[in-house]
Design an enzyme around this catalytic site. Structure first.
Site, PDB file in Angstrom:
ATOM      1  N   GLU A  77       8.028  -1.246   2.326  1.00 13.55           N
ATOM      2  CA  GLU A  77       6.637  -1.674   2.154  1.00 13.55           C
ATOM      3  C   GLU A  77       5.851  -1.061   3.314  1.00 13.55           C
ATOM      4  OE1 GLU A  77       5.585  -3.043  -0.404  1.00 13.55           O
ATOM      5  OE2 GLU A  77       7.232  -4.163  -1.308  1.00 13.55           O
ATOM      6  N   CYS A 103      -1.823  -5.097   4.932  1.00 13.21           N
ATOM      7  CA  CYS A 103      -1.489  -3.814   4.297  1.00 13.21           C
ATOM      8  C   CYS A 103      -2.334  -3.605   3.045  1.00 13.21           C
ATOM      9  CB  CYS A 103       0.000  -3.747   3.979  1.00 13.21           C
ATOM     10  SG  CYS A 103       0.622  -5.161   3.059  1.00 13.21           S
TER      11      CYS A 103
END
Length: 529
Positions: free
Chosen positions: A284, A318
């Site tokens: 990720e 993010c």
């Protein structure tokens, strides 16, 4: 100092100089979580490292909260050894039994929801509702794991051979390594751990070195539940330290899966090293997320979404919105509304632990420096600051949320992810142009389109629409639910965590053929006599 315990299974840093904060009623939650040198607690494992001492610093004040002694690479290796020893016992438990233990972990997290959420805010810097919401994510994924424990599937397929059964079974991998980042010091670990543990894996976790207290408090909650159930604490190990400790996890062949959350640059190296030993990586990585606003959109709704997605967590998600792509017909109107929204945010800047604060600090000096560098780069390349752009004159790592116009979508600074509250305003003449701009970056995490036209919606989610892993309509780029798989494409790494069928990452598939007859026919009608 946190004392050594009975079995050599968990390595947790020892705490130093926490006592001075516990005397302030505002920080009483530290004592509730057992983060005091006077009350170290007793769990099944070894608590304490012998590596270098690091400091936990409050982003709101720039002052040291505590000093923590890290693990060494050898201690990290020892933790993997103990996690591997505990795996057969844990994996042999029926999945619903593992689910019941996850339910208890979820309940214990509920009991500590507010104190642990306050610790997240104190150490990471996000505002209190976000800190509490992050712990709630772990609770939610525990609930999800309980349901999954009763539903882990297999498959039966028709066999072409008489008296043969062809079926598929999923089995746990073994030890899962989780390396998480500072911006979500509880939730990302929770996504991985709840699913991995209910699938029958044990977990070795390396939290971010700048949020060690949050890692310690979280693992103490889990360790307490494991101990009450007679389960070795090494089912959920925690280590802390720098890149040398992370490399120990990445390079160890006893760790078949490494889940890494962090930058694309580091994630690329993790992927290569894990692949070289034929392990798996779940990545990720970076996001350069865009919000497209069509001329028919509800502008008020779109503005609210952009303000939250670009400003929440001070732009350190993010999934934070980095680019806003506006149709030229509504660009000026939208920009003015966005500035008004940003002004209202600046009226509620403050200590993230205080009520009514909507905007807190950046995490540390390094993040502050990158914010300044990005703004200088934008200005040097023709960018114009429409709002913000400066450090806020107060103690801590506070900066103004910033809006920048005048840059090409292909400008290097626009193409790069800056982990800070900076948003670039870009212009498009059509939805086709806007989609091309959305897709024309290396990253592919989150994206959203604001429109009322169902044809636009169809184009957006079609094969030639957004190339991101998360494709939203009329909501912001941030705020994913745990039921859907979370992750992105391209330089975001391709990983998927949390819901849907992300559980498959933590298991291996076996195709099984069972002959229950008296003969042994071969497939494809092959004769070998």
């Amino acid at each position: 100092m946190i004392r050594a315990l009975s079995s050599n299974s968990i390595y947790i840093p020892q705490l130093q100089k926490v006592r001075h904060l516990v005397t302030d009623p505002k920080y009483g939650f530290l004592k509730q979580l057992g983060l005091t040198t006077e009350n170290p607690g007793h769990y099944d494992g070894r608590w304490g490292g012998s590596g270098k001492v690091i400091e936990s610093v409050s982003p709101a004040t720039g002052k040291v909260i505590a000093k923590v002694q890290t693990s060494t690479p050898q201690e990290a290796s020892n933790a993997i050894t103990e996690a591997r020893k505990a795996w057969p016992q844990w994996a042999s438990l029926p999945a619903p039994t593992r689910g019941e233990i996850m339910r208890q972990i979820g309940e214990e997290l509920r009991n500590n929801l507010k104190p642990l959420g306050r610790l997240v805010s104190l150490e990471m810097g996000k505002i209190l509702p976000e800190g509490i919401g992050e712990v709630q994510e772990f609770i939610d994924i525990c609930d999800y794991a309980v349901g999954l424990s009763r539903m882990l599937p297999g498959s039966i397929f028709p066999s072409e051979r008489k008296y043969h059964v062809l079926f598929e079974k999923w089995n746990p991998l073994g030890v899962v390594g989780v390396i998480s980042a500072y911006n979500f010091p509880v939730a990302v670990y929770g996504w991985n751990t709840a699913i991995a543990m209910v699938c029958g894996d044990t977990v070795v976790w390396k939290g971010a070195p700048t949020t060690p207290l949050t890692s310690i408090a979280t693992i103490k909650i889990i360790a307490g539940v494991l101990e009450r159930n007679g389960v070795p604490g090494s089912v959920a190990c925690m280590i802390t330290g720098g890149s040398d400790v992370g490399e120990t996890i990445v390079n160890d062949t006893r760790v078949p899966l490494v889940s890494f959350t962090g930058s694309t640059e580091v994630g690329r190296n993790v992927a290569v090293k894990v692949q070289q030993r034929f392990g798996r990586s779940l990545l990720e990585l970076g996001g350069n997320n865009a919000t497209i606003v069509a001329p028919d959109a509800d502008l008020e709704m779109a503005v609210r979404a952009v303000v939250f997605s670009s400003v929440a967590t001070a732009g350190q998600r993010c999934t934070s919105t980095r680019r806003v792509i506006l149709h030229n017909k509504i660009k000026d109107e939208f920009l003015e509304k966005l500035k008004t929204g940003y002004k209202s945010i600046l009226e509620r800047v403050g200590d993230p632990l205080d009520d009514n604060v909507l905007y807190g600090p950046l995490h540390n000096q390094q993040t502050l420096d990158k914010y300044k560098q990005a703004i200088n780069s934008a200005l040097q390349n023709g960018g114009k600051i429409e709002f913000g752009g400066k450090q806020i004159n107060r103690v801590g790592f506070y900066v103004e949320p910033t809006i920048i116009t005048g840059l090409s979508p292909k400008a290097e600074i626009v193409q790069r992810e800056t982990f800070a509250p900076i948003v670039y305003i870009l212009e498009a003449n059509s939805l086709e142009d806007a989609i091309a701009i959305n897709n024309d970056v290396q990253q592919g995490l989150s994206s959203t389109l604001f429109t009322k036209d169902v044809r636009n919606m169809y184009e957006w989610v079609s094969a030639h629409g957004s190339d991101c892993g998360i494709v939203n309509i009329n909501i912001g780029t941030s705020g994913a639910e745990i039921g859907g798989a979370f992750g992105g494409e391209k330089a975001t790494g391709g990983g998927r965590e949390s819901g849907s069928d992300a559980w498959k990452n933590y298991m291996r598939r076996s195709t099984i053929t069972f002959n229950c007859g008296n003969e042994m026919p071969l497939a494809q009608g092959l004769k070998f006599e």
